[in-house]
Design a protein around this motif. Structure first.
Motif, PDB file in Angstrom:
ATOM      1  N   PHE A   1       0.841  -1.212   0.000  1.00 47.21           N
ATOM      2  CA  PHE A   1       0.000   0.000   0.000  1.00 47.21           C
ATOM      3  C   PHE A   1       0.870   1.253   0.000  1.00 47.21           C
ATOM      4  CE2 PHE A   1      -3.692  -2.422   2.011  1.00 47.21           C
ATOM      5  CZ  PHE A   1      -4.396  -2.418   0.843  1.00 47.21           C
ATOM      6  N   CYS A   2       1.908   1.244   0.832  1.00 47.51           N
ATOM      7  CA  CYS A   2       2.755   2.443   0.936  1.00 47.51           C
ATOM      8  C   CYS A   2       3.446   2.727  -0.387  1.00 47.51           C
ATOM      9  CB  CYS A   2       3.800   2.266   2.031  1.00 47.51           C
ATOM     10  SG  CYS A   2       3.105   2.329   3.670  1.00 47.51           S
ATOM     11  N   THR A   3       3.974   1.669  -1.047  1.00 43.64           N
ATOM     12  CA  THR A   3       4.686   1.921  -2.305  1.00 43.64           C
ATOM     13  C   THR A   3       3.710   2.323  -3.398  1.00 43.64           C
ATOM     14  OG1 THR A   3       4.715  -0.461  -2.495  1.00 43.64           O
ATOM     15  CG2 THR A   3       6.781   0.603  -2.011  1.00 43.64           C
ATOM     16  N   SER A   4       2.499   1.752  -3.400  1.00 36.04           N
ATOM     17  CA  SER A   4       1.565   2.193  -4.442  1.00 36.04           C
ATOM     18  C   SER A   4       1.130   3.631  -4.186  1.00 36.04           C
ATOM     19  CB  SER A   4       0.378   1.252  -4.566  1.00 36.04           C
ATOM     20  OG  SER A   4      -0.184   1.018  -3.325  1.00 36.04           O
ATOM     21  N   ALA A   5       1.108   4.056  -2.898  1.00 30.44           N
ATOM     22  CA  ALA A   5       0.828   5.470  -2.621  1.00 30.44           C
ATOM     23  C   ALA A   5       1.925   6.338  -3.220  1.00 30.44           C
ATOM     24  CB  ALA A   5       0.726   5.704  -1.118  1.00 30.44           C
ATOM     25  N   ALA A   6       3.175   5.870  -3.118  1.00 35.43           N
ATOM     26  CA  ALA A   6       4.285   6.648  -3.691  1.00 35.43           C
ATOM     27  C   ALA A   6       4.134   6.748  -5.205  1.00 35.43           C
ATOM     28  CB  ALA A   6       5.617   6.001  -3.328  1.00 35.43           C
ATOM     29  N   ILE A   7       3.678   5.659  -5.840  1.00 40.60           N
ATOM     30  CA  ILE A   7       3.507   5.690  -7.301  1.00 40.60           C
ATOM     31  C   ILE A   7       2.377   6.642  -7.683  1.00 40.60           C
ATOM     32  CG2 ILE A   7       2.809   4.300  -9.280  1.00 40.60           C
ATOM     33  CD1 ILE A   7       4.437   2.032  -8.097  1.00 40.60           C
ATOM     34  N   TRP A   8       1.303   6.664  -6.896  1.00 43.00           N
ATOM     35  CA  TRP A   8       0.218   7.619  -7.169  1.00 43.00           C
ATOM     36  C   TRP A   8       0.714   9.052  -7.019  1.00 43.00           C
ATOM     37  CZ3 TRP A   8      -4.843   5.488  -4.533  1.00 43.00           C
ATOM     38  CH2 TRP A   8      -5.184   4.300  -5.170  1.00 43.00           C
ATOM     39  N   MET A   9       1.605   9.237  -6.053  1.00 43.78           N
ATOM     40  CA  MET A   9       2.184  10.568  -5.845  1.00 43.78           C
ATOM     41  C   MET A   9       2.926  11.004  -7.101  1.00 43.78           C
ATOM     42  SD  MET A   9       2.152  12.350  -2.923  1.00 43.78           S
ATOM     43  CE  MET A   9       2.729  11.652  -1.404  1.00 43.78           C
ATOM     44  N   LEU A  10       3.610  10.056  -7.772  1.00 43.52           N
ATOM     45  CA  LEU A  10       4.318  10.375  -9.022  1.00 43.52           C
ATOM     46  C   LEU A  10       3.326  10.825 -10.091  1.00 43.52           C
ATOM     47  CD1 LEU A  10       6.993   7.621  -9.593  1.00 43.52           C
ATOM     48  CD2 LEU A  10       7.362  10.042  -9.211  1.00 43.52           C
ATOM     49  N   LEU A  11       2.094  10.329 -10.022  1.00 42.09           N
ATOM     50  CA  LEU A  11       1.061  10.707 -10.993  1.00 42.09           C
ATOM     51  C   LEU A  11       0.362  11.999 -10.576  1.00 42.09           C
ATOM     52  CD1 LEU A  11      -0.561   7.241 -11.578  1.00 42.09           C
ATOM     53  CD2 LEU A  11       0.844   8.507 -13.166  1.00 42.09           C
ATOM     54  N   GLN A  12       0.893  12.693  -9.570  1.00 44.82           N
ATOM     55  CA  GLN A  12       0.366  13.964  -9.054  1.00 44.82           C
ATOM     56  C   GLN A  12      -1.018  13.812  -8.435  1.00 44.82           C
ATOM     57  OE1 GLN A  12       0.588  16.691 -12.306  1.00 44.82           O
ATOM     58  NE2 GLN A  12       2.777  16.945 -12.038  1.00 44.82           N
ATOM     59  N   ALA A  13      -1.343  12.602  -7.961  1.00 43.69           N
ATOM     60  CA  ALA A  13      -2.625  12.405  -7.278  1.00 43.69           C
ATOM     61  C   ALA A  13      -2.342  12.392  -5.786  1.00 43.69           C
ATOM     62  CB  ALA A  13      -3.268  11.107  -7.729  1.00 43.69           C
ATOM     63  N   GLU A  14      -1.928  13.546  -5.232  1.00 40.69           N
ATOM     64  CA  GLU A  14      -1.435  13.525  -3.851  1.00 40.69           C
ATOM     65  C   GLU A  14      -2.550  13.251  -2.853  1.00 40.69           C
ATOM     66  OE1 GLU A  14      -1.298  16.849  -5.139  1.00 40.69           O
ATOM     67  OE2 GLU A  14      -2.288  18.095  -3.649  1.00 40.69           O
ATOM     68  N   PHE A  15      -3.770  13.718  -3.141  1.00 36.52           N
ATOM     69  CA  PHE A  15      -4.853  13.469  -2.189  1.00 36.52           C
ATOM     70  C   PHE A  15      -5.143  11.975  -2.084  1.00 36.52           C
ATOM     71  CE2 PHE A  15      -9.298  12.914  -1.049  1.00 36.52           C
ATOM     72  CZ  PHE A  15      -9.325  13.611   0.137  1.00 36.52           C
ATOM     73  N   LEU A  16      -5.258  11.317  -3.254  1.00 39.49           N
ATOM     74  CA  LEU A  16      -5.537   9.878  -3.252  1.00 39.49           C
ATOM     75  C   LEU A  16      -4.416   9.115  -2.575  1.00 39.49           C
ATOM     76  CD1 LEU A  16      -7.136   9.113  -6.697  1.00 39.49           C
ATOM     77  CD2 LEU A  16      -8.180   9.103  -4.455  1.00 39.49           C
ATOM     78  N   ALA A  17      -3.164   9.526  -2.836  1.00 43.18           N
ATOM     79  CA  ALA A  17      -2.019   8.812  -2.268  1.00 43.18           C
ATOM     80  C   ALA A  17      -2.047   8.892  -0.746  1.00 43.18           C
ATOM     81  CB  ALA A  17      -0.723   9.404  -2.814  1.00 43.18           C
ATOM     82  N   ILE A  18      -2.246  10.110  -0.221  1.00 40.76           N
ATOM     83  CA  ILE A  18      -2.221  10.269   1.233  1.00 40.76           C
ATOM     84  C   ILE A  18      -3.433   9.578   1.855  1.00 40.76           C
ATOM     85  CG2 ILE A  18      -2.229  11.945   3.108  1.00 40.76           C
ATOM     86  CD1 ILE A  18      -0.700  13.812   1.350  1.00 40.76           C
ATOM     87  N   THR A  19      -4.591   9.626   1.162  1.00 43.05           N
ATOM     88  CA  THR A  19      -5.778   8.974   1.706  1.00 43.05           C
ATOM     89  C   THR A  19      -5.601   7.457   1.728  1.00 43.05           C
ATOM     90  OG1 THR A  19      -6.994  10.736   0.685  1.00 43.05           O
ATOM     91  CG2 THR A  19      -8.280   8.959   1.590  1.00 43.05           C
ATOM     92  N   LEU A  20      -4.888   6.925   0.719  1.00 45.63           N
ATOM     93  CA  LEU A  20      -4.622   5.485   0.710  1.00 45.63           C
ATOM     94  C   LEU A  20      -3.853   5.092   1.963  1.00 45.63           C
ATOM     95  CD1 LEU A  20      -4.669   2.814  -1.005  1.00 45.63           C
ATOM     96  CD2 LEU A  20      -2.380   3.421  -1.702  1.00 45.63           C
ATOM     97  N   VAL A  21      -2.827   5.878   2.287  1.00 50.26           N
ATOM     98  CA  VAL A  21      -2.038   5.570   3.482  1.00 50.26           C
ATOM     99  C   VAL A  21      -2.900   5.747   4.731  1.00 50.26           C
ATOM    100  CG1 VAL A  21      -0.060   6.281   4.859  1.00 50.26           C
ATOM    101  CG2 VAL A  21       0.135   6.186   2.399  1.00 50.26           C
ATOM    102  N   LEU A  22      -3.647   6.843   4.762  1.00 47.30           N
ATOM    103  CA  LEU A  22      -4.441   7.164   5.963  1.00 47.30           C
ATOM    104  C   LEU A  22      -5.500   6.096   6.230  1.00 47.30           C
ATOM    105  CD1 LEU A  22      -5.023   9.318   8.096  1.00 47.30           C
ATOM    106  CD2 LEU A  22      -6.626  10.334   6.522  1.00 47.30           C
ATOM    107  N   VAL A  23      -6.254   5.715   5.188  1.00 50.55           N
ATOM    108  CA  VAL A  23      -7.385   4.815   5.383  1.00 50.55           C
ATOM    109  C   VAL A  23      -6.922   3.358   5.441  1.00 50.55           C
ATOM    110  CG1 VAL A  23      -9.517   3.964   4.386  1.00 50.55           C
ATOM    111  CG2 VAL A  23      -9.002   6.397   4.340  1.00 50.55           C
ATOM    112  N   TYR A  24      -6.147   2.922   4.440  1.00 50.87           N
ATOM    113  CA  TYR A  24      -5.814   1.504   4.384  1.00 50.87           C
ATOM    114  C   TYR A  24      -4.699   1.126   5.330  1.00 50.87           C
ATOM    115  CZ  TYR A  24      -9.149   0.629   0.825  1.00 50.87           C
ATOM    116  OH  TYR A  24     -10.333   0.493   0.182  1.00 50.87           O
ATOM    117  N   VAL A  25      -3.600   1.922   5.327  1.00 50.47           N
ATOM    118  CA  VAL A  25      -2.486   1.580   6.202  1.00 50.47           C
ATOM    119  C   VAL A  25      -2.811   1.952   7.648  1.00 50.47           C
ATOM    120  CG1 VAL A  25      -0.061   2.008   6.675  1.00 50.47           C
ATOM    121  CG2 VAL A  25      -0.849   1.852   4.333  1.00 50.47           C
ATOM    122  N   GLY A  26      -3.379   3.153   7.831  1.00 55.46           N
ATOM    123  CA  GLY A  26      -3.574   3.650   9.190  1.00 55.46           C
ATOM    124  C   GLY A  26      -4.744   3.034   9.917  1.00 55.46           C
TER     125      GLY A  26
END
Lengths: 381, 203
Positions: free
Chosen positions: B39-64
């Motif tokens: 999950f964390c690495t796919s959040a980093a890949i989403w961040m590369l796609l400039q989808a920072e909200f989705l990336a951080i929400t992925l970490v917050l909801v799924y990881v956290g």
């Protein structure tokens, strides 16, 4: 002052240029900017983490001293630098650190060895990583990102893994019980904390931590900060912060009198010290976030008009020092709570999180939304 | 290869390896932790796609949140590998069918020629002050407000039904009323009994 510093700045610039040239020579023109950016960021991270670790070390001393005074004791007063008597006690954190460094790390039999070592690292990483977006002053910030508040929430929510894994990997019933307790507690209070942050971002109209501070600016000093319109949320955030960091009176995860030391009962030496550092770093982080969101961050508490009237206009200027003062007061209140309150019973902790804080914060979101639509809301910029 | 490509391949490699680890690991706790890494690495890949909200929400909801509860449950399970293996052959045909379907879908999507991805233009570069979060919030609360509210209501129904299914009151459990506890005073609970002092009899 600037003429004195000029040779040092020149030397620094020259060394930096030398490094840049060396990097170009090693990795080529195409990758050089990225590598230089990485090196620069790493240096800045060291500039944040090194003072933070120092602050953590001396926070332990301040805790022992303050609680000592509250209980009419003296606290640590023996260990000193170079035998100077009036520095008595000041070298205590150094001595403690050295002692922990040279002790053996014992890995229990039947434990999951890799995870046992990994757990303290996973506990301290989020506590340090969250500092990337904290604005120390208007210019002093490592990463000025738009979604700063979300980033802090996401990173701090990962802190619970270190504790759960430590409890599981230790192969000990006490440690496992501590991990279970703390996991349930941290998940419950994270919800209240998240809703408290929603209130802050509604009032500030931004997720950027610097903009949140700037929204509280307005020449009114401490009267312009968000602790006035968001007072219940400020209290909820502070109490949830105590619960999130597993501090007394919410320290059931450690609970010395119930489950020995909870999740880190099997840890010794530096591995234990890292859990300790993570707890204190988290405490400082929560205090900094409370100072930024509710107490105006780097802003001065003195109203501009008052500072003019007494002829000290520099008092109204915002700088890093004010943040330090606020941070110190909030951290000291954590220690004060510990010296004052007896430990909560477990069902009371759960009730407070789910049945009191959660409805309260949700209701306040509605109240705040309605309030902001009326002319009574005077915090607009 | 540019720097961002290097970063992409770096995270992609970790993502693929950790995802493989999730399904091959024998220890369920290790598998859950590898899923967290994925999950964390796919959040980093989403961040590369400039989808920072989705990336951080992925970490917050799924990881956290989600994976913490998942780990919580997995740790308390007593898993016996021998008993899990028993049903292997009976589940194989169905599992194989699902796997074959997934592989076919992936081939169609990744093949590109059938999906027509090469005709799609890349997203235009965004200005520096563009806030992903603000834009998403604006769309969700204006243009897509009805689908959003309906989704929220469905989730609420799911929460209520999950609680209704698992909530059972045990008759023998003692309920504590916090208001009564707080209202208790020492004068109601403690009765101080005065006894006259008695002398010990001399022998």
């Amino acid at each position: 002052m600037s003429t004195l510093l000029a040779p040092i700045v020149n030397l620094g610039n020259w060394l930096w240029g030398l490094l840049a040239a060396a990097v170009v020579w090693v990795v080529g023109q195409e990758f050089a900017p990225a590598v230089m950016l990485t090196i620069e960021t790493l240096l800045l991270i060291v500039c944040i983490v090194a003072p933070l670790m120092g602050a953590v070390a001396y926070l332990t001393l301040w805790e022992r001293k303050l609680i000592g005074w509250m209980q009419i004791r003296i606290g640590p007063n023996r260990v000193t630098f170079f035998g100077i008597p009036w520095l008595g006690g000041l070298a205590q954190p150094v001595a403690d650190g050295l002692k922990l460094l040279v002790k053996e790390i014992i890995v229990p039999t039947g434990s999951s060895k890799l995870l046992f070592i990994l757990a303290p690292i996973m506990a301290i990483t989020p506590a340090l990583a969250a500092w990337a977006v904290v604005p120390f002053s208007p210019e002093l910030i490592l990463a000025n990102i738009d979604a700063g508040l979300l980033y802090v929430m996401a990173i701090t929510s990962m802190g619970v893994y270190g504790i759960i894994i430590a409890g599981w990997a230790s192969n000990s019933k006490y440690a496992f019980l501590g991990a279970m307790r703390s996991a349930a507690q941290m998940v419950s209070y994270e919800l209240a904390m998240g809703f408290a942050l929603v209130c802050v971002l509604m009032a500030a109209q931004s997720l950027n931590l610097g903009d949140i501070v700037r929204m509280q600016e307005g020449g009114w000093g401490f009267l312009g900060w968000f602790w006035i319109p968001l007072f219940p949320i400020f209290l909820v955030y502070l109490i949830s912060g105590v619960a999130e960091t597993n501090r007394a009176p919410f320290d059931v995860a450690e609970g010395e009198s119930e489950i020995v030391a909870g999740f880190h009962v099997e840890y010794s030496g530096m591995a234990f010290a890292i859990f300790f550092l993570a707890e204190y770093a988290n405490m400082i982080l929560i205090s900094t976030m409370a100072s930024i969101m509710f107490l105006g961050g780097w802003l001065s508490p003195v109203p501009a008009a008052l500072a003019e009237a007494i002829g000290l206009p520099w008092l109204a200027a915002g700088n890093f020092g004010w943040l330090l003062v606020k941070l110190f007061l909030v951290v000291s209140s954590f220690l004060w709570f510990r010296a004052t309150f007896p430990r909560y019973r477990y069902d009371q902790i759960m009730r407070l999180g789910w049945k009191v804080f959660l409805p309260l914060t949700i209701a306040y979101i509605v109240v705040l939304g309605a309030w902001m639509q009326t002319p009574l809301w005077i915090w607009w910029k | 290869m540019t720097f961002s490509e290097f970063v992409f391949y770096f995270f992609a490699a970790i993502l693929v390896l950790s995802a493989l680890g999730v399904i091959t690991s024998r220890n369920p706790v290790h598998a859950a932790l590898l899923l967290v890494l994925a999950f964390c690495t796919s959040a980093a890949i989403w961040m590369l796609l400039q989808a920072e909200f989705l990336a951080i929400t992925l970490v917050l909801v799924y990881v956290g949140a989600v994976m913490v509860l998942f780990l919580f449950v997995v740790m308390m399970l007593d898993i016996n590998m021998a008993r899990l293996r028993e049903g292997f052959w009976s589940y194989l045909p169905l599992g194989g069918l699902v796997a074959a379907l997934l592989v076919a879908e992936m081939v169609i999507v990744l093949g590109g020629r059938y999906a027509g991805f090469h005709d799609m233009p890349g997203p235009p570069p965004l200005p520096a002050g563009y806030s992903n979060t603000k834009e998403l919030g604006r769309l969700v609360y204006t243009e897509y407000v009805y689908p959003f509210e309906i989704a929220a209501v469905i989730l609420l129904v799911a929460i209520v039904s999950a609680i209704a299914l698992t909530l059972r009151r045990r008759k023998e459990s003692k309920y504590i009323d916090p208001a009564r506890q707080v209202a208790a005073r020492a004068s109601e609970r403690v009765r101080i009994v005065k006894m006259p002092v008695e002398k010990k009899e001399q022998e």
